[in-house]
Design a protein around this motif. Sequence first.
Motif, short mmCIF file in Angstrom:
data_model
loop_
_atom_site.label_atom_id
_atom_site.label_comp_id
_atom_site.label_asym_id
_atom_site.label_seq_id
_atom_site.Cartn_x
_atom_site.Cartn_y
_atom_site.Cartn_z
N UNK A 139 4.27 -0.60 -5.69
CA UNK A 139 3.74 -1.93 -5.36
C UNK A 139 3.68 -2.14 -3.85
N UNK A 140 4.74 -1.78 -3.14
CA UNK A 140 4.77 -1.96 -1.68
C UNK A 140 3.70 -1.11 -1.00
N UNK A 141 3.50 0.10 -1.50
CA UNK A 141 2.47 0.97 -0.95
C UNK A 141 1.08 0.34 -1.14
N UNK A 142 0.83 -0.17 -2.34
CA UNK A 142 -0.47 -0.80 -2.62
C UNK A 142 -0.69 -2.04 -1.75
N UNK A 143 0.37 -2.82 -1.54
CA UNK A 143 0.25 -4.03 -0.71
C UNK A 143 -0.16 -3.67 0.72
N UNK A 144 0.48 -2.65 1.28
CA UNK A 144 0.17 -2.25 2.66
C UNK A 144 -1.23 -1.65 2.77
N UNK A 145 -1.63 -0.87 1.78
CA UNK A 145 -2.98 -0.30 1.81
C UNK A 145 -4.04 -1.40 1.74
N UNK A 146 -3.89 -2.29 0.78
CA UNK A 146 -4.89 -3.34 0.58
C UNK A 146 -4.97 -4.28 1.77
N UNK B 198 4.31 7.72 3.16
CA UNK B 198 5.28 8.66 2.59
C UNK B 198 5.04 8.86 1.10
N UNK B 199 4.42 7.88 0.45
CA UNK B 199 4.23 7.95 -0.99
C UNK B 199 2.95 8.66 -1.42
N UNK B 200 2.13 9.12 -0.44
CA UNK B 200 0.84 9.73 -0.78
C UNK B 200 0.73 11.12 -0.17
N UNK C 19 -2.30 4.10 11.14
CA UNK C 19 -1.08 3.46 10.68
C UNK C 19 -0.32 4.41 9.76
N UNK C 20 0.96 4.60 10.06
CA UNK C 20 1.82 5.48 9.28
C UNK C 20 2.98 4.63 8.77
N UNK C 21 3.35 4.75 7.49
CA UNK C 21 4.42 3.89 7.00
C UNK C 21 5.21 4.49 5.84
N UNK C 22 6.46 4.07 5.77
CA UNK C 22 7.31 4.24 4.59
C UNK C 22 7.35 2.86 3.94
N UNK C 23 6.64 2.65 2.83
CA UNK C 23 6.49 1.30 2.31
C UNK C 23 7.79 0.65 1.86
N UNK D 47 16.80 -3.26 1.47
CA UNK D 47 15.80 -2.20 1.59
C UNK D 47 14.85 -2.62 2.72
N UNK D 48 13.84 -1.81 3.01
CA UNK D 48 12.97 -2.18 4.12
C UNK D 48 11.67 -1.41 4.16
N UNK D 49 10.84 -1.74 5.13
CA UNK D 49 9.57 -1.08 5.39
C UNK D 49 9.61 -0.56 6.84
N UNK D 50 9.16 0.66 7.06
CA UNK D 50 9.09 1.24 8.41
C UNK D 50 7.63 1.57 8.70
N UNK D 51 7.17 1.28 9.92
CA UNK D 51 5.79 1.60 10.26
C UNK D 51 5.66 2.09 11.70
N UNK D 52 4.58 2.82 11.93
CA UNK D 52 4.29 3.38 13.25
C UNK D 52 2.79 3.34 13.47
N UNK D 53 2.38 3.08 14.72
CA UNK D 53 0.95 3.02 15.06
C UNK D 53 0.64 4.06 16.13
#
Length: 332
Positions: free
Chosen positions: A70-77, A91-93, A110-114, A127-133
């Motif tokens: 779900x978190x991965x889909x939210x960030x993608x969309x 990280x999930x793909x 954009x790179x992320x661990x959702x 828990x958390x979300x990590x991202x990098x640009x």
Amino acid sequence: MRRITLSRYLIEQQREKGSLPGDLRLLIEVVARACKTISVAIGKGELAGVLGGAGSDNVQGEAQKKLDVLSNDILLEANEWGGHLAAMASEEMDDPHPIPNRYPKGEYLLVFDPLDGSSNIDVNLSVGTIFSVLRCAEGMEPTEQAFLQPGTKQVAAGYAVYGPSTILVLTTGDGVDCFTLDREQGSFVLTQPKMSIPEDTKEFAINMSNQRFWEPPMQRYVNDLLLGKEGPRGKDFNMRWVASMVADVHRILTRGGIFMYPLDSKMKDKGGKLRLMYEANPMAFIVEQAGGAATTARQRIMDVQPSSLHQRVPVVLGSKNEVAMVTKYHQS
């Protein structure tokens, strides 16, 4: 005291310091909105039926939780249609996620661990979300090769922690600032400007259950910590371990400490446990900007040249003098 929202903070960075391009500002705001959406889903927990396994594995062969997916889909969309990105990687793909042709494209990657620490979800821990640009090189197709840049090339990085309060920690290369989500107003508000990690510490975070698999230098280092005042370090150390990198790193940013996920015999063939692009590089950028240090125990993490999108590395980060001590053990 005036309340500075994330939007105001970013606009002031762009306007007064000229250090933040407009597209990057808007991209960060989109990521922050996605984190708010993830926070709401996590807050509902079993009420929304989002706990438990998803019945699938990610690219690393790890069982996914429903909230991972779900978190991965939210960030993608959230990030597909804004026009700021050339592509995303998660990280999930297995592979990079291109921006659909029906949307405009930008110059950033954009790179992320959702959802970092998702093993904690079902027991209601942080828990958390990590991202990098990163920037996509001009004229380069946004394939996997475009993402393979060392951490020194990051233009922004951050993480969200979904705990008793939801917080967002951000750097754009000009220090580290922390924002807390005001749930009633729906906005992130600046609460800890210019975070700073003390150079010395008496706290360490490591998974002690893996001790028998560590390399000899790490064995010696941790054994010396455990000897306390009577040992060669001459002081007592406390151990903390949440098993959620964002929570452990946030504690270090707040009061100092050292976080370690060293190389061990179980993970040696993979290069380590944590992912360079999704976890190690963004956290290293944040920690260094707060006055700390981040290494593999042998070299600076942000100097590592990535060879693949899901490359793993050992991680040692936190209070500068203690990270240097770990490196000294490995050199000797």
